[in-house]
Design a protein around this motif. Structure first.
Motif, PDB file in Angstrom:
ATOM      1  N   GLY A   1       0.820  -1.208   0.000  1.00 54.06           N
ATOM      2  CA  GLY A   1       0.000   0.000   0.000  1.00 54.06           C
ATOM      3  C   GLY A   1       0.852   1.254   0.000  1.00 54.06           C
ATOM      4  O   GLY A   1       2.079   1.203  -0.065  1.00 54.06           O
ATOM      5  N   ASN A   2       0.181   2.386   0.058  1.00 54.24           N
ATOM      6  CA  ASN A   2       0.851   3.685   0.036  1.00 54.24           C
ATOM      7  C   ASN A   2       0.842   4.301   1.419  1.00 54.24           C
ATOM      8  O   ASN A   2      -0.153   4.213   2.136  1.00 54.24           O
ATOM      9  N   ALA A   3       1.955   4.937   1.761  1.00 59.84           N
ATOM     10  CA  ALA A   3       2.076   5.594   3.066  1.00 59.84           C
ATOM     11  C   ALA A   3       2.423   7.059   2.862  1.00 59.84           C
ATOM     12  O   ALA A   3       3.147   7.416   1.932  1.00 59.84           O
ATOM     13  N   THR A   4       1.911   7.885   3.743  1.00 64.20           N
ATOM     14  CA  THR A   4       2.381   9.252   3.873  1.00 64.20           C
ATOM     15  C   THR A   4       3.353   9.221   5.038  1.00 64.20           C
ATOM     16  O   THR A   4       3.152   8.482   6.003  1.00 64.20           O
ATOM     17  N   GLN A   5       4.414  10.016   4.926  1.00 60.46           N
ATOM     18  CA  GLN A   5       5.428   9.974   5.974  1.00 60.46           C
ATOM     19  C   GLN A   5       5.556  11.318   6.675  1.00 60.46           C
ATOM     20  O   GLN A   5       5.347  12.372   6.077  1.00 60.46           O
ATOM     21  N   TYR A   6       5.896  11.212   7.950  1.00 57.49           N
ATOM     22  CA  TYR A   6       6.180  12.391   8.759  1.00 57.49           C
ATOM     23  C   TYR A   6       7.473  12.108   9.512  1.00 57.49           C
ATOM     24  O   TYR A   6       7.611  11.053  10.134  1.00 57.49           O
TER      25      TYR A   6
ATOM     26  N   ARG B   1      16.330  10.894  13.944  1.00 53.40           N
ATOM     27  CA  ARG B   1      15.173  11.248  13.112  1.00 53.40           C
ATOM     28  C   ARG B   1      14.362   9.991  12.848  1.00 53.40           C
ATOM     29  O   ARG B   1      14.890   8.990  12.382  1.00 53.40           O
ATOM     30  N   PHE B   2      13.070  10.070  13.166  1.00 50.97           N
ATOM     31  CA  PHE B   2      12.159   8.947  13.021  1.00 50.97           C
ATOM     32  C   PHE B   2      11.165   9.232  11.904  1.00 50.97           C
ATOM     33  O   PHE B   2      10.573  10.310  11.854  1.00 50.97           O
ATOM     34  N   ARG B   3      10.999   8.258  11.007  1.00 54.64           N
ATOM     35  CA  ARG B   3      10.106   8.387   9.854  1.00 54.64           C
ATOM     36  C   ARG B   3       8.846   7.567  10.121  1.00 54.64           C
ATOM     37  O   ARG B   3       8.859   6.349  10.045  1.00 54.64           O
ATOM     38  N   PHE B   4       7.755   8.272  10.438  1.00 52.36           N
ATOM     39  CA  PHE B   4       6.465   7.634  10.734  1.00 52.36           C
ATOM     40  C   PHE B   4       5.688   7.440   9.442  1.00 52.36           C
ATOM     41  O   PHE B   4       5.586   8.359   8.628  1.00 52.36           O
ATOM     42  N   ASN B   5       5.147   6.251   9.255  1.00 52.55           N
ATOM     43  CA  ASN B   5       4.399   5.892   8.049  1.00 52.55           C
ATOM     44  C   ASN B   5       2.943   5.688   8.418  1.00 52.55           C
ATOM     45  O   ASN B   5       2.622   4.818   9.232  1.00 52.55           O
ATOM     46  N   PHE B   6       2.082   6.513   7.837  1.00 58.60           N
ATOM     47  CA  PHE B   6       0.657   6.413   8.137  1.00 58.60           C
ATOM     48  C   PHE B   6      -0.147   6.370   6.857  1.00 58.60           C
ATOM     49  O   PHE B   6       0.316   6.770   5.780  1.00 58.60           O
ATOM     50  N   CYS B   7      -1.367   5.850   6.963  1.00 55.81           N
ATOM     51  CA  CYS B   7      -2.240   5.706   5.810  1.00 55.81           C
ATOM     52  C   CYS B   7      -2.796   7.069   5.410  1.00 55.81           C
ATOM     53  O   CYS B   7      -3.373   7.765   6.243  1.00 55.81           O
ATOM     54  N   PRO B   8      -2.670   7.443   4.132  1.00 54.91           N
ATOM     55  CA  PRO B   8      -3.206   8.725   3.694  1.00 54.91           C
ATOM     56  C   PRO B   8      -4.729   8.744   3.607  1.00 54.91           C
ATOM     57  O   PRO B   8      -5.326   9.807   3.462  1.00 54.91           O
ATOM     58  N   ILE B   9      -5.360   7.577   3.736  1.00 56.66           N
ATOM     59  CA  ILE B   9      -6.821   7.509   3.663  1.00 56.66           C
ATOM     60  C   ILE B   9      -7.434   7.587   5.059  1.00 56.66           C
ATOM     61  O   ILE B   9      -8.242   8.460   5.349  1.00 56.66           O
ATOM     62  N   CYS B  10      -7.046   6.671   5.951  1.00 57.94           N
ATOM     63  CA  CYS B  10      -7.674   6.624   7.283  1.00 57.94           C
ATOM     64  C   CYS B  10      -6.839   7.297   8.362  1.00 57.94           C
ATOM     65  O   CYS B  10      -7.341   7.565   9.449  1.00 57.94           O
ATOM     66  N   GLY B  11      -5.559   7.556   8.109  1.00 58.57           N
ATOM     67  CA  GLY B  11      -4.705   8.263   9.051  1.00 58.57           C
ATOM     68  C   GLY B  11      -4.007   7.408  10.092  1.00 58.57           C
ATOM     69  O   GLY B  11      -3.259   7.934  10.914  1.00 58.57           O
TER      70      GLY B  11
ATOM     71  N   PHE C   1       3.659   2.042  11.258  1.00 53.53           N
ATOM     72  CA  PHE C   1       5.032   1.703  11.631  1.00 53.53           C
ATOM     73  C   PHE C   1       5.929   2.916  11.487  1.00 53.53           C
ATOM     74  O   PHE C   1       5.548   3.916  10.863  1.00 53.53           O
ATOM     75  N   HIS C   2       7.124   2.802  12.074  1.00 54.14           N
ATOM     76  CA  HIS C   2       8.129   3.839  11.860  1.00 54.14           C
ATOM     77  C   HIS C   2       9.525   3.237  11.883  1.00 54.14           C
ATOM     78  O   HIS C   2       9.739   2.137  12.391  1.00 54.14           O
ATOM     79  N   THR C   3      10.440   3.965  11.283  1.00 52.20           N
ATOM     80  CA  THR C   3      11.839   3.569  11.232  1.00 52.20           C
ATOM     81  C   THR C   3      12.682   4.739  11.714  1.00 52.20           C
ATOM     82  O   THR C   3      12.223   5.885  11.732  1.00 52.20           O
ATOM     83  N   GLU C   4      13.909   4.430  12.097  1.00 52.86           N
ATOM     84  CA  GLU C   4      14.860   5.479  12.451  1.00 52.86           C
ATOM     85  C   GLU C   4      15.779   5.680  11.258  1.00 52.86           C
ATOM     86  O   GLU C   4      16.347   4.704  10.735  1.00 52.86           O
ATOM     87  N   GLU C   5      15.920   6.927  10.812  1.00 50.77           N
ATOM     88  CA  GLU C   5      16.761   7.196   9.644  1.00 50.77           C
ATOM     89  C   GLU C   5      18.187   6.733   9.903  1.00 50.77           C
ATOM     90  O   GLU C   5      18.733   6.951  10.985  1.00 50.77           O
TER      91      GLU C   5
END
Length: 134
Positions: free
Chosen positions: A54-59, A68-78, A82-86
């Motif tokens: 699927g597709n994720a929006t990242q913050y 720096r932590f990259r949070f991945n959330f759904c652009p549809i439901c929000g 999951f997240h990763t550390e850069e």
């Protein structure tokens, strides 16, 4: 080998991880409280590799120690799934609630316990840290 899939509310974004958790805990920092809309976040670390569907929006958010932590959330439901550390590709942090598994083990530790709401009771035997241990 255990395989688990965590998914957002609408099912558009998911992550599949393999093996047992490397560790799982609760974070009471104000950023996690704001991000989840709850009084804490419950996260589990899993070793790479993992597969995202699927597709994720990242913050991207910078933590107290500069990571720096990259949070991945759904652009549809929000839902934050999951997240990763850069700069660190050895593991991924998965939102335990997105696993939708009530039998998932209880948390092992509690970080930013200094920000824990006083009415939140921790499970017996959990290790609590005032901030994030390094």
């Amino acid at each position: 080998m255990t395989t688990r899939t965590a998914a957002c509310t609408c099912g558009q974004l998911s992550i599949t991880v393999h093996g047992e958790s490397l560790g799982h805990g609760i974070c009471h920092c104000l950023a996690c409280q704001s991000r989840t809309g709850s009084v804490f976040a419950t996260l589990a670390a899993f070793a790479a590799p993992f597969e995202v569907t699927g597709n994720a929006t990242q913050y991207v958010r910078t933590g107290d120690q500069g990571a720096r932590f990259r949070f991945n959330f759904c652009p549809i439901c929000g839902s934050t799934v999951f997240h990763t550390e850069e700069g660190i590709d050895k593991f991924v942090m998965v939102a335990v609630g997105c696993l939708a598994d009530p039998s998932f083990p209880p948390p092992q530790d509690s970080v930013y316990d200094s920000r824990r709401h006083p009415w939140v009771q921790l499970p017996d035997g959990i290790t609590a840290f005032a901030k994030n241990p390094e």
